[in-house]
Scaffold this motif. Structure first.
Motif, PDB file in Angstrom:
ATOM      1  N   TYR A  17       1.214  -0.910  -0.049  1.00  0.00           N
ATOM      2  CA  TYR A  17      -0.048  -0.007   0.032  1.00  0.00           C
ATOM      3  C   TYR A  17       0.682   1.084  -0.108  1.00  0.00           C
ATOM      4  CZ  TYR A  17      -2.969   3.174   1.671  1.00  0.00           C
ATOM      5  OH  TYR A  17      -3.827   4.772   1.635  1.00  0.00           O
ATOM      6  N   LYS A  18       0.788   2.050  -1.042  1.00  0.00           N
ATOM      7  CA  LYS A  18       1.482   3.211  -1.024  1.00  0.00           C
ATOM      8  C   LYS A  18       0.162   4.399   0.276  1.00  0.00           C
ATOM      9  CE  LYS A  18       2.092   7.335  -4.130  1.00  0.00           C
ATOM     10  NZ  LYS A  18       2.110   8.149  -5.515  1.00  0.00           N
ATOM     11  N   VAL A  19       1.353   4.634   1.588  1.00  0.00           N
ATOM     12  CA  VAL A  19       0.807   5.710   2.108  1.00  0.00           C
ATOM     13  C   VAL A  19       1.238   7.141   2.013  1.00  0.00           C
ATOM     14  CG1 VAL A  19       1.339   6.383   4.760  1.00  0.00           C
ATOM     15  CG2 VAL A  19       1.309   3.721   3.541  1.00  0.00           C
ATOM     16  N   ALA A  20       2.057   7.153   1.137  1.00  0.00           N
ATOM     17  CA  ALA A  20       2.235   8.950   0.258  1.00  0.00           C
ATOM     18  C   ALA A  20       3.893   8.455  -0.469  1.00  0.00           C
ATOM     19  CB  ALA A  20       3.259   9.993   1.291  1.00  0.00           C
ATOM     20  N   ASN A  21       3.385  10.014  -0.750  1.00  0.00           N
ATOM     21  CA  ASN A  21       4.912   9.483  -1.788  1.00  0.00           C
ATOM     22  C   ASN A  21       5.973   9.324  -1.491  1.00  0.00           C
ATOM     23  OD1 ASN A  21       5.574  10.215  -5.149  1.00  0.00           O
ATOM     24  ND2 ASN A  21       5.783  12.307  -4.241  1.00  0.00           N
ATOM     25  N   ASP A  22       6.984   8.378  -2.444  1.00  0.00           N
ATOM     26  CA  ASP A  22       8.110   7.761  -1.986  1.00  0.00           C
ATOM     27  C   ASP A  22       7.972   6.925  -0.577  1.00  0.00           C
ATOM     28  OD1 ASP A  22       8.783   8.161  -4.557  1.00  0.00           O
ATOM     29  OD2 ASP A  22      10.129  10.035  -4.029  1.00  0.00           O
ATOM     30  N   PHE A  23       6.832   6.822  -0.363  1.00  0.00           N
ATOM     31  CA  PHE A  23       6.923   5.818   0.603  1.00  0.00           C
ATOM     32  C   PHE A  23       5.341   4.618   1.016  1.00  0.00           C
ATOM     33  CE2 PHE A  23       5.080   5.257   5.474  1.00  0.00           C
ATOM     34  CZ  PHE A  23       6.241   4.509   6.059  1.00  0.00           C
ATOM     35  N   TYR A  24       6.112   3.633   0.973  1.00  0.00           N
ATOM     36  CA  TYR A  24       4.925   2.210   1.309  1.00  0.00           C
ATOM     37  C   TYR A  24       5.301   1.206   2.177  1.00  0.00           C
ATOM     38  CZ  TYR A  24       5.757   4.136  -4.161  1.00  0.00           C
ATOM     39  OH  TYR A  24       5.281   4.327  -5.172  1.00  0.00           O
ATOM     40  N   VAL A  25       4.140   0.364   2.373  1.00  0.00           N
ATOM     41  CA  VAL A  25       3.910  -0.071   3.214  1.00  0.00           C
ATOM     42  C   VAL A  25       3.862  -1.491   2.741  1.00  0.00           C
ATOM     43  CG1 VAL A  25       2.900  -0.920   5.395  1.00  0.00           C
ATOM     44  CG2 VAL A  25       3.930   1.353   5.252  1.00  0.00           C
ATOM     45  N   GLY A  26       3.813  -3.005   3.369  1.00  0.00           N
ATOM     46  CA  GLY A  26       3.623  -4.126   2.699  1.00  0.00           C
ATOM     47  C   GLY A  26       3.164  -4.991   3.478  1.00  0.00           C
ATOM     48  N   ALA A  27       2.801  -6.263   3.466  1.00  0.00           N
ATOM     49  CA  ALA A  27       2.911  -7.731   4.055  1.00  0.00           C
ATOM     50  C   ALA A  27       2.903  -8.748   3.862  1.00  0.00           C
ATOM     51  CB  ALA A  27       1.097  -7.217   4.995  1.00  0.00           C
ATOM     52  N   GLY A  28       3.824 -10.252   3.934  1.00  0.00           N
ATOM     53  CA  GLY A  28       2.868 -10.866   3.527  1.00  0.00           C
ATOM     54  C   GLY A  28       4.424 -12.206   3.517  1.00  0.00           C
ATOM     55  N   LEU A  29       4.457 -12.793   2.427  1.00  0.00           N
ATOM     56  CA  LEU A  29       5.883 -13.299   2.189  1.00  0.00           C
ATOM     57  C   LEU A  29       6.738 -12.872   1.400  1.00  0.00           C
ATOM     58  CD1 LEU A  29       7.638 -16.712   2.812  1.00  0.00           C
ATOM     59  CD2 LEU A  29       6.535 -17.178   0.365  1.00  0.00           C
ATOM     60  N   HIS A  30       7.929 -12.020   1.775  1.00  0.00           N
ATOM     61  CA  HIS A  30       8.698 -11.046   1.377  1.00  0.00           C
ATOM     62  C   HIS A  30      10.057 -10.835   1.043  1.00  0.00           C
ATOM     63  CE1 HIS A  30      10.460  -8.645   4.540  1.00  0.00           C
ATOM     64  NE2 HIS A  30       9.255  -8.733   5.246  1.00  0.00           N
ATOM     65  N   TYR A  31      10.650  -9.912  -0.280  1.00  0.00           N
ATOM     66  CA  TYR A  31      12.125 -10.329  -0.159  1.00  0.00           C
ATOM     67  C   TYR A  31      13.083  -9.339  -0.219  1.00  0.00           C
ATOM     68  CZ  TYR A  31      16.666 -11.743  -2.644  1.00  0.00           C
ATOM     69  OH  TYR A  31      17.376 -12.117  -3.242  1.00  0.00           O
ATOM     70  N   TRP A  32      11.680  -8.023   0.900  1.00  0.00           N
ATOM     71  CA  TRP A  32      12.836  -6.511   1.194  1.00  0.00           C
ATOM     72  C   TRP A  32      13.419  -7.135   2.599  1.00  0.00           C
ATOM     73  CZ3 TRP A  32      12.092  -2.684  -1.450  1.00  0.00           C
ATOM     74  CH2 TRP A  32      10.406  -2.872  -2.972  1.00  0.00           C
ATOM     75  N   ASN A  33      14.651  -7.751   1.652  1.00  0.00           N
ATOM     76  CA  ASN A  33      15.306  -8.105   2.632  1.00  0.00           C
ATOM     77  C   ASN A  33      16.623  -6.716   3.644  1.00  0.00           C
ATOM     78  OD1 ASN A  33      14.385 -10.291   2.617  1.00  0.00           O
ATOM     79  ND2 ASN A  33      15.542 -10.899   1.026  1.00  0.00           N
TER      80      ASN A  33
ATOM     81  N   GLN B  15      12.102 -18.503   4.713  1.00  0.00           N
ATOM     82  CA  GLN B  15      11.873 -19.804   3.550  1.00  0.00           C
ATOM     83  C   GLN B  15      13.100 -19.013   2.197  1.00  0.00           C
ATOM     84  OE1 GLN B  15       7.972 -22.555   2.709  1.00  0.00           O
ATOM     85  NE2 GLN B  15       7.949 -20.318   0.917  1.00  0.00           N
ATOM     86  N   PHE B  16      13.687 -19.847   2.011  1.00  0.00           N
ATOM     87  CA  PHE B  16      14.694 -18.876   0.783  1.00  0.00           C
ATOM     88  C   PHE B  16      14.846 -17.884   0.764  1.00  0.00           C
ATOM     89  CE2 PHE B  16      16.489 -20.618  -3.407  1.00  0.00           C
ATOM     90  CZ  PHE B  16      17.050 -22.010  -2.943  1.00  0.00           C
ATOM     91  N   ALA B  17      15.102 -17.059   1.205  1.00  0.00           N
ATOM     92  CA  ALA B  17      15.666 -15.955   1.650  1.00  0.00           C
ATOM     93  C   ALA B  17      14.795 -14.937   1.450  1.00  0.00           C
ATOM     94  CB  ALA B  17      16.787 -15.347   0.678  1.00  0.00           C
ATOM     95  N   ARG B  18      13.073 -15.197   2.156  1.00  0.00           N
ATOM     96  CA  ARG B  18      12.387 -14.284   2.044  1.00  0.00           C
ATOM     97  C   ARG B  18      11.435 -15.175   3.631  1.00  0.00           C
ATOM     98  NH1 ARG B  18      13.757 -15.608  -3.048  1.00  0.00           N
ATOM     99  NH2 ARG B  18      13.011 -14.034  -4.495  1.00  0.00           N
ATOM    100  N   HIS B  19      10.956 -14.135   4.407  1.00  0.00           N
ATOM    101  CA  HIS B  19      10.301 -14.125   5.336  1.00  0.00           C
ATOM    102  C   HIS B  19       8.832 -14.221   5.582  1.00  0.00           C
ATOM    103  CE1 HIS B  19      14.444 -13.597   7.071  1.00  0.00           C
ATOM    104  NE2 HIS B  19      14.358 -14.303   7.928  1.00  0.00           N
ATOM    105  N   ILE B  20       8.598 -13.929   6.552  1.00  0.00           N
ATOM    106  CA  ILE B  20       6.724 -13.948   6.379  1.00  0.00           C
ATOM    107  C   ILE B  20       7.152 -12.680   7.202  1.00  0.00           C
ATOM    108  CG2 ILE B  20       4.606 -14.024   6.969  1.00  0.00           C
ATOM    109  CD1 ILE B  20       4.784 -17.114   6.888  1.00  0.00           C
TER     110      ILE B  20
END
Length: 407
Positions: free
Chosen positions: A122-138, A169-174
């Motif tokens: 979800y885009k909260v503001a310009n150039d600022f985002y929040v996300g959730a799930g099984l992701h690779y933002w390491n 799990q293979f470089a991804r976290h929940i």
């Protein structure tokens, strides 16, 4: 060696016959895209890629095959934009499918399809985002966020994917993450669940004996080991890189002029159990630099990367590529001069040295290889020789040929 030579010839003929040298990378665009509205702001995009390996290991133990064929990666990724604010990524596939892990009818095979990524943002503001799930933002480093589509070397520096199978799990976290930009600074931070099942732990209580064991969330029944925190920040001093997706480019082949300096960390409180039964913290941090630029107007280009990483997995932890100690890694690649619309050649060299506290010695790795690009990263052949030496053990060498298709 005769078998290996035959494999190289066959792969080369398949690629040369299947792709015209005059095709350009831009002809593939950005994958297959389905627009859901007239202005194209709502869409679903698909990309797919496969990497096929032939490896020759002259140091293989007696009685085992020296030549091995495998599907290194088979992946499909979809990216859905619901609106300017909402998006979702679903990425699934398999890794290292070979003669040892295939099954008679597929369903019993150990190398199976699974989700590598599945997150919403979800885009909260310009150039600022929040996300959730099984992701690779390491966190940690650029290489711990490495894309597998456009690596300079045949594969990523294994020790830079520093938590695979330990807490993830293979470089991804929940978990949940934030990402964004502040001028020339890009950042990503995440709070994640730690795995219960880890590479050196089956999830059941047991005596850890004389070794430090990564126990993920299961440290003596404590809830202190439940979460991990990680982040990475880099300064884009020249051209700005995209952070729409988490996957860091390995080589632009001179299509951009990029110079980034970054630093990151990974923290897992009470992530391991020491031999005395007490929990201990895991803390990794790194600093790195990445440079990619054309060299004049003759089609040549350079890619260079260097990183220093401090690894604290607990006292004397040692599990293959993961070990408490320090690591220095670097690689350099050079695209030879030539017409950008035709076949391009990129030799490279890479070197890493890791101190391993548990054996009071070092592990060193040297790589020498080359990429042959027929249509950029969309169709290429890679040749790689890797020499590994750990402590006083004999060095081992492996030669690999990779054919890659990315659509």
């Amino acid at each position: 060696m005769k078998k290996l030579n035959c494999i190289i010839v066959v792969l080369s003929l398949c690629f040369f016959s299947g792709f015209s040298q005059s095709e350009t990378e831009s002809g593939y665009g950005k994958g297959y895209r389905i627009n859901f509205n007239d202005d194209g702001t709502k869409y679903m995009r698909f990309i797919s890629w496969g990497q096929f390996w032939a490896q020759y290991n002259d140091d293989a133990p007696d009685g085992t095959e020296k030549l091995a064929l495998s599907v290194r990666r088979a992946r499909i990724l979809s990216w859905i934009k619901f609106s300017d604010r909402f998006s979702m990524v679903a990425h699934f596939g398999l890794n290292s499918l070979n003669g040892n892990n295939t099954g008679p009818v597929g369903k019993d095979a150990s190398a199976q399809l699974f989700f590598h990524d599945f997150w919403g943002e979800y885009k909260v503001a310009n150039d600022f985002y929040v996300g959730a799930g099984l992701h690779y933002w390491n966190g940690i480093s650029r290489l711990n966020n490495q894309s597998t589509l456009n690596m300079l070397t045949l594969d990523n520096n294994r020790s830079s994917w520093s938590t695979i199978g330990l807490s993830d799990q293979f470089a991804r976290h929940i978990g949940v993450y934030v990402k964004g930009k502040l001028g020339k600074v890009q950042y990503r931070f995440a709070l994640n669940e730690a795995n219960t099942n880890t590479l050196d732990n089956d999830g059941t209580p047991r005596d850890v004996g004389t070794a430090t064991v990564y126990r993920g969330r299961e440290v003596l029944g404590s809830d202190e080991a439940g979460k991990v925190i990680q982040g990475y920040v880099d300064v884009n001093l020249l051209d700005q890189e995209s952070n729409a997706l988490p996957y860091k480019v390995g080589t632009y082949m001179g299509s951009k002029k990029v110079f980034n300096i970054g630093a990151g960390f990974f923290s897992h409180p009470s992530g391991v159990v020491l031999p005395n039964g007490e929990g201990d913290d895991v803390l990794l941090f790194a600093a790195d630099a990445f440079y990619d630029a054309p060299l004049g107007d003759n089609g040549s280009a350079i890619t260079a990367y260097a990183t220093y990483q401090n690894n604290d997995y607990g006292e004397d932890f040692n599990l293959g590529p993961y070990a408490t100690g320090n690591m220095i890694y670097g690689h350099v690649g050079y695209v030879l001069p030539g017409d950008k619309t035709k076949t391009r050649f990129q030799p490279y060299v890479a070197y890493s040295t890791r101190s391993i506290d548990a054996i009071d010695d070092n592990a060193n790795q040297f790589k020498l290889g080359a990429n042959i690009f027929f249509t950029g990263h969309h169709s290429k052949l890679s040749f790689d020789y890797t020499n590994d030496k750990v402590g006083n053990a004999d060095a081992t060498g492996v030669f690999t040929v990779q054919a890659m298709i990315f659509l």
